[in-house]
Scaffold this motif. Structure first.
Motif, PDB file in Angstrom:
ATOM      1  N   UNK A  93     -27.284 -50.183  47.965  1.00 28.41           N
ATOM      2  CA  UNK A  93     -26.326 -49.312  48.641  1.00 28.41           C
ATOM      3  C   UNK A  93     -25.676 -48.340  47.664  1.00 28.41           C
ATOM      4  N   UNK A  94     -25.165 -47.244  48.206  1.00 30.28           N
ATOM      5  CA  UNK A  94     -24.400 -46.310  47.389  1.00 30.28           C
ATOM      6  C   UNK A  94     -23.065 -46.966  47.035  1.00 30.28           C
ATOM      7  N   UNK A  95     -22.760 -47.032  45.748  1.00 28.80           N
ATOM      8  CA  UNK A  95     -21.632 -47.833  45.277  1.00 28.80           C
ATOM      9  C   UNK A  95     -20.309 -47.078  45.342  1.00 28.80           C
ATOM     10  N   UNK A  96     -20.325 -45.776  45.047  1.00 25.24           N
ATOM     11  CA  UNK A  96     -19.101 -44.957  45.066  1.00 25.24           C
ATOM     12  C   UNK A  96     -17.996 -45.539  44.194  1.00 25.24           C
ATOM     13  N   UNK A 108     -14.261 -52.719  36.242  1.00 23.87           N
ATOM     14  CA  UNK A 108     -15.680 -52.935  35.988  1.00 23.87           C
ATOM     15  C   UNK A 108     -16.206 -54.243  36.585  1.00 23.87           C
ATOM     16  N   UNK A 109     -15.339 -55.245  36.737  1.00 25.54           N
ATOM     17  CA  UNK A 109     -15.808 -56.495  37.344  1.00 25.54           C
ATOM     18  C   UNK A 109     -16.339 -56.234  38.755  1.00 25.54           C
ATOM     19  N   UNK A 110     -15.601 -55.454  39.517  1.00 26.16           N
ATOM     20  CA  UNK A 110     -16.044 -55.116  40.871  1.00 26.16           C
ATOM     21  C   UNK A 110     -17.362 -54.359  40.811  1.00 26.16           C
ATOM     22  N   UNK A 111     -17.458 -53.423  39.862  1.00 28.12           N
ATOM     23  CA  UNK A 111     -18.666 -52.601  39.726  1.00 28.12           C
ATOM     24  C   UNK A 111     -19.882 -53.472  39.413  1.00 28.12           C
ATOM     25  N   UNK A 112     -19.731 -54.380  38.462  1.00 28.83           N
ATOM     26  CA  UNK A 112     -20.826 -55.283  38.106  1.00 28.83           C
ATOM     27  C   UNK A 112     -21.264 -56.107  39.311  1.00 28.83           C
ATOM     28  N   UNK A 113     -20.307 -56.531  40.116  1.00 28.13           N
ATOM     29  CA  UNK A 113     -20.625 -57.369  41.262  1.00 28.13           C
ATOM     30  C   UNK A 113     -21.450 -56.648  42.332  1.00 28.13           C
ATOM     31  N   UNK A 114     -21.501 -55.316  42.267  1.00 30.16           N
ATOM     32  CA  UNK A 114     -22.286 -54.546  43.229  1.00 30.16           C
ATOM     33  C   UNK A 114     -23.732 -54.376  42.772  1.00 30.16           C
ATOM     34  N   UNK A 126     -28.204 -47.439  39.772  1.00 24.57           N
ATOM     35  CA  UNK A 126     -27.469 -47.239  41.020  1.00 24.57           C
ATOM     36  C   UNK A 126     -27.485 -45.760  41.357  1.00 24.57           C
ATOM     37  N   UNK A 127     -27.363 -45.444  42.638  1.00 22.66           N
ATOM     38  CA  UNK A 127     -27.308 -44.037  43.052  1.00 22.66           C
ATOM     39  C   UNK A 127     -26.130 -43.805  43.981  1.00 22.66           C
ATOM     40  N   UNK A 128     -25.401 -42.751  43.694  1.00 17.14           N
ATOM     41  CA  UNK A 128     -24.341 -42.268  44.572  1.00 17.14           C
ATOM     42  C   UNK A 128     -24.372 -40.744  44.499  1.00 17.14           C
ATOM     43  N   UNK A 129     -24.955 -40.077  45.488  1.00 15.32           N
ATOM     44  CA  UNK A 129     -25.144 -38.621  45.426  1.00 15.32           C
ATOM     45  C   UNK A 129     -23.858 -37.820  45.263  1.00 15.32           C
TER      46      UNK A 129
END
Length: 320
Positions: A93-96, A108-114, A126-129
């Motif tokens: 999914x797009x992480x945003x 960053x903990x939240x980011x890693x969890x994605x 990861x991709x987020x246009x």
């Protein structure tokens, strides 16, 4: 791509050092420095993150590569094609993370969890246009990892505007909501409506300038989205080289689906195509309006070509 696994255990690693930002002369950005510093401070306080480690050696880790855009440039196609490589683990999914404040404040903990589970030899992507056109994102990515390798896929700016409109139009139709014609967005008081966000997103040189304040050009690989649609393999080969991947993807991984009208993927005998929402027909636009749009992008395109040191086969306006 490594599968998501259950039964994860936690392993604490050393906090990542956030590098200092480069000097910026932009007055507009300088005026928002206090806000940026506060957000960076909040995120830095959460840089003590834990990687989710599985007993088989896979883990969730920060991405080493990000597809930063552009919206309606072909980012989903690029991610799907790149995922054919066994050394790529891609977030679905797009992480945003970098452009949505509620996500960024999570740290960053939240980011890693994605992120997906991946093995040490794999590159997490990861991709987020929306990243490409968000002014605050380049600095935030830089502060996380100044060695980040970035992928940017672009297509003809005029065509991208039409695709942008088409996506929003169909989203409204699916919800049975009315939506104005594209002419109502493109024209205002008889002139091209420069306040239309879809037009701003296609001013590539403006957004690219912002990224080049933080990352050298050799850290940003530009994928020709128009060529990717017509002949994907050569473009993916270039991406493999940029990411220093072994050449694993080959021409046999792609086949043209005559029914859908675009290339689909073949992986280990399994065939799959992009979602039906991809490759939709654009609305009919009067020739004079399309010409007006192409005329507007003529000079910005030239500035972009000069900025990145290469040209693209985009529609060019020729004065009569």
């Amino acid at each position: 791509m490594a599968a998501f696994l259950l039964g994860a255990v936690l392993l604490i690693v050393q906090p990542q050092i956030v590098p200092s930002r480069p000097a910026i002369n932009s007055n507009a950005e300088a005026s928002s420095q206090s806000v940026q510093r506060e957000l960076l401070k909040k995120t830095s306080q959460k840089n003590d993150f834990k990687e989710n480690i599985h007993s088989n050696g896979s883990c969730q880790q920060l991405p080493q590569t990000i597809i930063i855009g552009v919206r309606k440039g072909g980012t989903r196609a690029l991610l799907e094609m790149l995922s054919l490589h066994p050394d790529i683990a891609a977030a679905e999914s797009e992480v945003h993370f970098f452009d949505w404040e509620d996500h960024y404040r999570n740290g960053l903990q939240w980011y890693v969890n994605q992120m997906p589970f991946s093995y040490p030899h794999q590159i997490t992507v990861e991709k987020t246009p929306a990243y490409f056109t968000s002014p605050k994102v380049p600095e935030r990515v830089y502060n996380m990892n100044q060695s980040m390798r970035l992928l940017l896929i672009l297509r003809d700016p005029s065509e991208r505007v039409l695709s942008d409109y088409t996506q929003v139009f169909y989203n409204h139709m699916q919800k049975h909501k009315p939506y104005p014609s594209i002419e109502q967005f493109l024209i205002k008081n008889g002139e091209l409506n420069l306040d239309y966000k879809a037009i701003n997103r296609s001013l590539y040189y403006i957004h690219m300038q912002n990224w080049l304040k933080y990352f050298p050009l050799d850290h940003i690989h530009i994928v020709d989205g128009d060529k990717l649609i017509k002949d994907p393999f050569p473009e993916i080969e270039k991406v493999e080289r940029f990411l220093k991947l072994s050449p694993q993807i080959n021409a046999s991984n792609f086949y043209f689906n005559k029914t859908k009208g675009f290339y689909c993927l073949r992986d280990s005998g399994r065939e799959r195509c992009l979602h039906e929402s991809k490759g939709r027909a654009h609305p009919q636009v009067d020739a004079w309006l399309l010409e007006k749009l192409q005329e507007y992008f003529h000079e910005p395109n030239k500035k972009f070509f000069k900025l990145v040191g290469r040209t693209f086969d985009w529609h060019t306006f020729v004065a009569s």
